[in-house]
Scaffold this motif. Structure first.
Motif, PDB file in Angstrom:
ATOM      1  N   GLY A 118      -6.981 -10.029 -22.656  1.00 43.26           N
ATOM      2  CA  GLY A 118      -6.312  -8.768 -22.355  1.00 43.26           C
ATOM      3  C   GLY A 118      -6.364  -8.485 -20.860  1.00 43.26           C
ATOM      4  N   GLY A 122      -3.320  -8.176 -18.499  1.00 44.63           N
ATOM      5  CA  GLY A 122      -3.150  -6.879 -17.832  1.00 44.63           C
ATOM      6  C   GLY A 122      -2.891  -6.996 -16.340  1.00 44.63           C
ATOM      7  N   TRP A 126       0.129  -4.872 -15.870  1.00 39.23           N
ATOM      8  CA  TRP A 126      -0.285  -3.513 -15.499  1.00 39.23           C
ATOM      9  C   TRP A 126      -0.697  -3.420 -14.026  1.00 39.23           C
ATOM     10  CZ3 TRP A 126      -4.232  -2.814 -20.119  1.00 39.23           C
ATOM     11  CH2 TRP A 126      -3.527  -2.669 -21.310  1.00 39.23           C
ATOM     12  N   ASP A 133      -8.966   2.642 -20.594  1.00 40.81           N
ATOM     13  CA  ASP A 133      -7.999   2.945 -21.632  1.00 40.81           C
ATOM     14  C   ASP A 133      -8.723   2.976 -22.995  1.00 40.81           C
ATOM     15  OD1 ASP A 133      -4.898   2.516 -22.505  1.00 40.81           O
ATOM     16  OD2 ASP A 133      -6.210   1.318 -23.784  1.00 40.81           O
ATOM     17  N   ARG A 135      -8.025   1.827 -26.012  1.00 42.18           N
ATOM     18  CA  ARG A 135      -8.099   0.548 -26.735  1.00 42.18           C
ATOM     19  C   ARG A 135      -9.117  -0.389 -26.085  1.00 42.18           C
ATOM     20  NH1 ARG A 135      -4.865  -2.942 -29.948  1.00 42.18           N
ATOM     21  NH2 ARG A 135      -4.521  -1.161 -31.288  1.00 42.18           N
ATOM     22  N   LEU A 136      -9.083  -0.438 -24.760  1.00 36.66           N
ATOM     23  CA  LEU A 136      -9.992  -1.347 -24.045  1.00 36.66           C
ATOM     24  C   LEU A 136     -11.451  -0.910 -24.210  1.00 36.66           C
ATOM     25  CD1 LEU A 136      -7.204  -2.048 -22.782  1.00 36.66           C
ATOM     26  CD2 LEU A 136      -8.394  -2.449 -20.642  1.00 36.66           C
ATOM     27  N   VAL A 184      -4.586   3.295 -30.241  1.00 43.06           N
ATOM     28  CA  VAL A 184      -3.294   3.379 -29.526  1.00 43.06           C
ATOM     29  C   VAL A 184      -2.394   4.459 -30.129  1.00 43.06           C
ATOM     30  CG1 VAL A 184      -3.250   1.047 -28.568  1.00 43.06           C
ATOM     31  CG2 VAL A 184      -2.446   1.421 -30.896  1.00 43.06           C
ATOM     32  N   HIS A 191      -2.269   0.805 -23.122  1.00 40.30           N
ATOM     33  CA  HIS A 191      -2.044  -0.321 -24.034  1.00 40.30           C
ATOM     34  C   HIS A 191      -0.899   0.028 -24.972  1.00 40.30           C
ATOM     35  CE1 HIS A 191      -2.783  -3.327 -27.155  1.00 40.30           C
ATOM     36  NE2 HIS A 191      -3.619  -3.936 -26.331  1.00 40.30           N
TER      37      HIS A 191
END
Lengths: 280, 45
Positions: A118, A122, A126, A133, A135-136, A184, A191
């Motif tokens: 990820g 990212g 990103w 975040d 989700r992270l 999310v 994310h």
């Protein structure tokens, strides 16, 4: 597949505890299937899959990132199910505890891989390796929760006590899995939402991409199955070896104690100091 | 870095992590089997 899962119910028999979950032939076929499947996935993901209109080639990381995350869910789900089976008195067996531990270790490996992939994805998309975040962060918490679970399993104790303690910890830790999955939807996150299905359950993915992603999920599931069987076998053999070592130590200690008892009268006769030939 | 570098890095990391873990598992398994007396070894050992 020949299974040898039988309830041990606290048996101290080392040979019974080293029972294997699958035959060697099955594991061998599975291992080769994983290799062929992986090779095919590399070709499909890097060559056949169309280039994404927005993310370009960086999107090809989806074919490893999403299956790795799926495997983490699967592995921790299996750990939780086995832990529940262990805690349930009718199905209590150390085999379930061993399977729970094996699955959790592979889950930790794939959670770490999910986070790393990820991060790699990212950076070009990103513009950052990491961001706070939902989700992270929940995924990182999941990783540390199961790392703690594995550490807890290594604390030496009676196998039944250790298994019970670990099973409770696994059932607490698995609560984070749905939180990771729905993070999310529950929070506004950087994310993206579900890759295959959007909120309205309509497919949001090109058909070729979807099929390759499905192939990737199947491949990773085979890899999980192969690794978990091997890890389970290893745990069984290590437990049997530990049991044997403990039994040997007990026998040695008992023989030492017995020999010291036999040798004990000698110093007593010296202490009394009876002269040779004197009357008793 | 180009997108291709990230993709190759990510795929390489995946293959490497799975491969290294599988090999370490295999090595530990062989050592563990060798530590058992012949009569307690699993049939495939």
């Amino acid at each position: 597949m020949t299974t040898s899962v039988s309830p041990v119910r606290g048996s101290r028999d080392a040979s019974a505890r080293s029972g294997l979950l699958a035959s060697r032939r099955f594991v061998s076929v599975l291992g080769w299937s994983c290799l062929v499947s992986m090779a095919l996935l590399v070709w499909l993901g890097l060559s056949v899959a169309p280039t994404d209109a927005v993310q370009k080639d960086a999107q090809r990381l989806m074919y490893v990132h999403v299956p790795a995350a799926w495997l983490a869910y699967l592995a921790f789900g299996v750990t939780a199910a086995c832990s529940a089976l262990y805690l349930w008195p009718r199905t209590r067996s150390l085999h379930y505890d061993r399977l729970a531990g094996a699955s959790a270790e592979i889950g930790v490996l794939f959670t770490a891989l999910t986070l790393a992939l990820g991060s790699i994805w990212g950076r070009p998309v990103w513009g950052t390796w990491w961001t706070w975040d939902a989700r992270l962060v929940t995924t990182a918490i999941l990783f540390f929760l199961y790392l703690g679970y594995l550490a807890l399993r290594r604390v030496p104790d009676d196998p039944q006590v250790r298994a019970r303690r670990s099973a409770i910890a696994a059932l607490v830790a698995v609560v984070d899995v749905p939180i990771v999955h729905f993070s999310v939807s529950w929070w506004r996150t950087l994310h993206q939402e579900g890759t295959v299905f959007g909120e309205d359950r309509d497919a949001q993915l090109d058909a070729t991409m979807a099929w390759i992603l499905l192939w990737a999920v199947v491949t990773f599931t085979l890899v999980y199955l192969f690794l978990v069987l091997r890890r389970y076998d290893l745990a069984g053999i290590e437990e049997a070896a530990d049991e044997r070592q403990l039994e040997r130590a007990i026998v040695e200690r008992r023989s030492e104690a017995a020999s010291s008892v036999v040798a004990a009268p000698e110093p007593v006769s010296v202490a009394v100091g009876a002269a040779p030939g004197s009357a008793p | 870095m180009t997108d291709a570098a990230y993709v190759i890095g990510g795929w390489g990391l995946t293959a490497g992590a799975i491969g290294v873990y599988a090999l370490l598992l295999q090595r530990r398994l062989r050592r563990a089997v060798r530590s058992l007396p012949p009569e307690e070894r699993p049939p495939w050992a």
